[in-house]
Every structure is written in structure tokens, then in C-alpha cells.
Write an enzyme that holds these catalytic residues in place. Structure first.
Site, mmCIF file in Angstrom:
data_model
loop_
_atom_site.group_PDB
_atom_site.id
_atom_site.type_symbol
_atom_site.label_atom_id
_atom_site.label_comp_id
_atom_site.label_asym_id
_atom_site.label_seq_id
_atom_site.Cartn_x
_atom_site.Cartn_y
_atom_site.Cartn_z
ATOM 1 N N GLY A 8 0.817 -1.214 0.000
ATOM 2 C CA GLY A 8 0.000 0.000 0.000
ATOM 3 C C GLY A 8 0.842 1.250 0.000
ATOM 4 N N ALA A 9 1.890 1.260 -0.818
ATOM 5 C CA ALA A 9 2.947 2.273 -0.731
ATOM 6 C C ALA A 9 2.470 3.700 -0.925
ATOM 7 C CB ALA A 9 4.045 1.956 -1.755
ATOM 8 N N GLY A 10 1.361 3.904 -1.631
ATOM 9 C CA GLY A 10 0.897 5.257 -1.903
ATOM 10 C C GLY A 10 0.089 5.887 -0.790
ATOM 11 N N GLY A 11 -0.183 5.127 0.283
ATOM 12 C CA GLY A 11 -1.008 5.629 1.373
ATOM 13 C C GLY A 11 -0.296 6.636 2.262
ATOM 14 N N ASP A 60 -2.743 -5.734 -5.229
ATOM 15 C CA ASP A 60 -3.462 -5.390 -4.011
ATOM 16 C C ASP A 60 -3.395 -6.591 -3.072
ATOM 17 O OD1 ASP A 60 -5.600 -7.234 -4.524
ATOM 18 O OD2 ASP A 60 -6.590 -5.741 -5.774
ATOM 19 N N LYS A 162 -8.565 -5.738 12.558
ATOM 20 C CA LYS A 162 -7.201 -5.477 13.001
ATOM 21 C C LYS A 162 -6.724 -6.505 14.017
ATOM 22 C CE LYS A 162 -5.604 -2.023 10.668
ATOM 23 N NZ LYS A 162 -4.414 -2.222 9.808
ATOM 24 N N PRO A 185 -0.063 1.650 16.002
ATOM 25 C CA PRO A 185 -0.068 3.113 16.103
ATOM 26 C C PRO A 185 -1.405 3.656 16.593
ATOM 27 C CG PRO A 185 0.658 2.353 13.928
ATOM 28 C CD PRO A 185 0.025 1.193 14.616
ATOM 29 N N VAL A 188 -3.318 8.640 13.424
ATOM 30 C CA VAL A 188 -2.180 9.289 12.769
ATOM 31 C C VAL A 188 -2.600 10.588 12.081
ATOM 32 C CG1 VAL A 188 -0.280 8.977 11.161
ATOM 33 C CG2 VAL A 188 -1.207 6.985 12.362
#
Length: 295
Positions: A8-11, A60, A162, A185, A188
Site C-alpha cells: 500500500g505504498a501510496g497511502g 493489491d 485489526k 499506532p 495518525v
């Protein structure tokens, strides 16, 4: 030179992780739905060292074959992506719960096939705090898990996805001798690298405009005023790299605020520190003004 795959590198968070990895000299394999979509992924190609060391792969989380291609040859994987349906969710179990769990399973199996050395799974504070039976005076740490059945019964589908995904990932690692570390986390916020506004910063933008759009449906008592732990996206990315790089990182480090009875002791011991909320908000306002989101 080590190669790391970021899902999901573009997130929002993943983009900062990619930026940090490139700055530290890694070769980065990033999975995205469409490498040619400049609106969603063009910012990645503009990062420093992207021309030399960033490779985007079409995949994906439900595309096992595509994940195998992206992860092949990588020393490690940082699994950030979570399948999120577009628009209103009408059938949450098949639209939210099942894709998240299946996606994590696909990533784990692809990692095993490619014999990666380490997998870092980005979970969430929601995998921790929905636990009605946890003692109120005991800090929530890696021993505290959200009650998955309680979450499903009360339609807290994101929480359920999750906690189930994280537990499965850790168990998969134990069974297959794969080094799996998870990190949880808080909410964010912070400046964005991408041009399209992310979900959490939409909440922040609305607050700046005098509108409260917090979706508290995933919390235990949404009718009450409760503190929300927050982490800056830049600090979150640094925490993920610490958990990935440090050999002593194991299990489930929590990246939360101890003042709210969550403990982040494990990640602090790895050398993590965080900036002030004021700095996060100031930088977020500047970023939104530059993006034309605030007049």
C-alpha cells in the site's frame, strides 16, 4: 543493498515509510493498485532517490500472485496496507473483515515463499483497547487484545479486522519460523506527501473548519467524551523503521500514549521519541494550506 517491500505504498503512512527507507539507502518495492495512476502514486516517484531505488508493483492485498512478484528478492516486508472499500459500507463482514484477514494471510504466505528475513505488520490501537474485561488500573500493553467476538457482536468491524489479522500474523510467524513483529499506532495525523487527503486528515481538516467528523463508532462508549491518542505520521514512520531494523524488536510494540493508560514502553526502549502535538498541528495546517485545502 537490502530491499524492502512496502504494501500500500501510496497511502498516508506508507508514503512516509517509503521516504524514510529511500533516505536510509534501501531499495524499495512498493505495492500499489495502479503504478500509472499519477494522482495517487505520482508523489512517490518524486521522492529523493526514487529514480534509482524505488520500484512500484501492481498488486493489491487480495492478489497473491502479484504480492509474490513484488516481495520476491526482498530481505523484509513492511505490511501497511489495509483493504478499505470505496464509499459506504453496506455489508461489513465481506467488505471489511474478510478482505483484511485474507490480505494479511496472502502477505504472510508470500513472505514465507520468498524467504524474507523479517515482516513488520502495521496494526492499530483498535486491536488493543476494545476489551471490556481488561482491568481499568492496568496499562494496556502487548498482553491486551481487543475482544474479537465482542467487536463483531457490536459491529466494530475495523477493530475486529485489526485484532484478528494481527494475531494471525504473529501465530503464522511462530508456526513457520518467520520473524514477525507488529506495531499498533494511535490515530495518525500530520503533513501529507500525497495530493489526495487521507481519512484521518479529513477529520483534522473538518475540525479546523469547526466541524467534528470523528467516527467514534469503533470505541467502547461513543456517547462519552474520551481522550484519543494521536501520533505524528513522521514519528509513526520512524517507529516502524525502528521496529523493522532493531533485532531486539519482537512481539507487538505499542505506539501509544502512556498518559491514556496505553504503554509504549517497548518502542521507547528501541530509541523512539515523538514531537509535540502542537508541532504536528502547525505542520498539518501549513501542509493543508499549501495543498489548497485551507483558505
Amino acid at each position: 543493498m537490502h530491499s524492502v517491500c512496502v504494501t500500500g505504498a501510496g497511502g498516508f503512512v506508507a508514503s512516509w515509510v517509503v521516504k524514510e527507507l529511500l533516505a536510509k539507502g534501501y531499495i524499495v518495492h512498493g505495492t500499489v493498485r495502479d503504478p500509472d495512476d499519477e494522482k495517487k502514486n505520482g508523489h512517490l516517484k518524486k521522492l529523493e532517490h526514487a529514480n534509482e531505488r524505488l520500484h512500484l508493483f501492481k498488486a493489491d492485498m487480495l492478489d497473491y500472485a502479484g504480492l509474490c512478484i513484488a516481495i520476491d528478492g526482498c530481505t523484509g516486508v513492511i505490511h501497511v496496507a489495509t483493504p478499505v472499500p470505496a464509499g459506504k459500507v453496506t455489508n461489513p463482514q465481506p467488505e471489511m473483515l474478510e478482505p483484511a484477514i485474507t490480505g494479511t494471510r496472502n502477505v504472510m504466505n508470500a513472505c514465507l515463499k520468498s524467504k524474507v528475513n523479517k515482516v513488520l505488520v502495521v496494526s492499530s490501537m483498535t486491536a488493543i483497547f476494545v476489551n471490556p474485561s481488561w482491568p481499568k488500573d492496568r496499562p494496556m500493553d502487548e498482553n491486551c487484545w481487543s475482544d474479537a467476538e465482542f467487536c463483531k457482536k457490536n459491529e466494530k468491524w475495523y477493530c475486529a479486522s485489526k485484532v484478528i489479522s494481527e494475531r494471525e500474523a504473529l501465530e503464522f510467524g511462530k508456526k513457520n519460523n518467520l520473524n514477525v513483529v507488529t506495531i499498533c499506532p494511535a490515530m495518525v495525523f500530520g503533513p501529507m506527501l500525497q495530493s489526495t487527503i487521507c481519512t484521518t486528515n479529513t477529520i483534522l481538516l473538518n475540525l479546523f473548519k469547526g466541524k467534528n467528523s470523528f467516527n467514534l463508532g469503533e470505541l467502547d462508549k461513543p456517547e462519552e467524551d474520551i481522550p484519543i491518542p494521536i501520533v505524528d505520521v513522521r514519528d509513526c514512520a520512524k517507529a516502524l523503521l525502528l521496529a523493522y531494523e532493531k533485532p531486539e524488536a519482537e512481539g507487538s510494540p505499542c505506539g501509544l500514549n502512556e498518559e491514556l493508560n496505553y504503554t509504549c514502553e517497548k518502542i521507547m526502549k528501541l530509541g523512539w521519541s515523538h514531537r509535540s502535538l502542537e508541532e504536528t498541528l502547525v505542520d498539518s495546517v501549513k501542509n493543508m494550506k499549501e495543498a489548497g485545502l485551507l483558505s
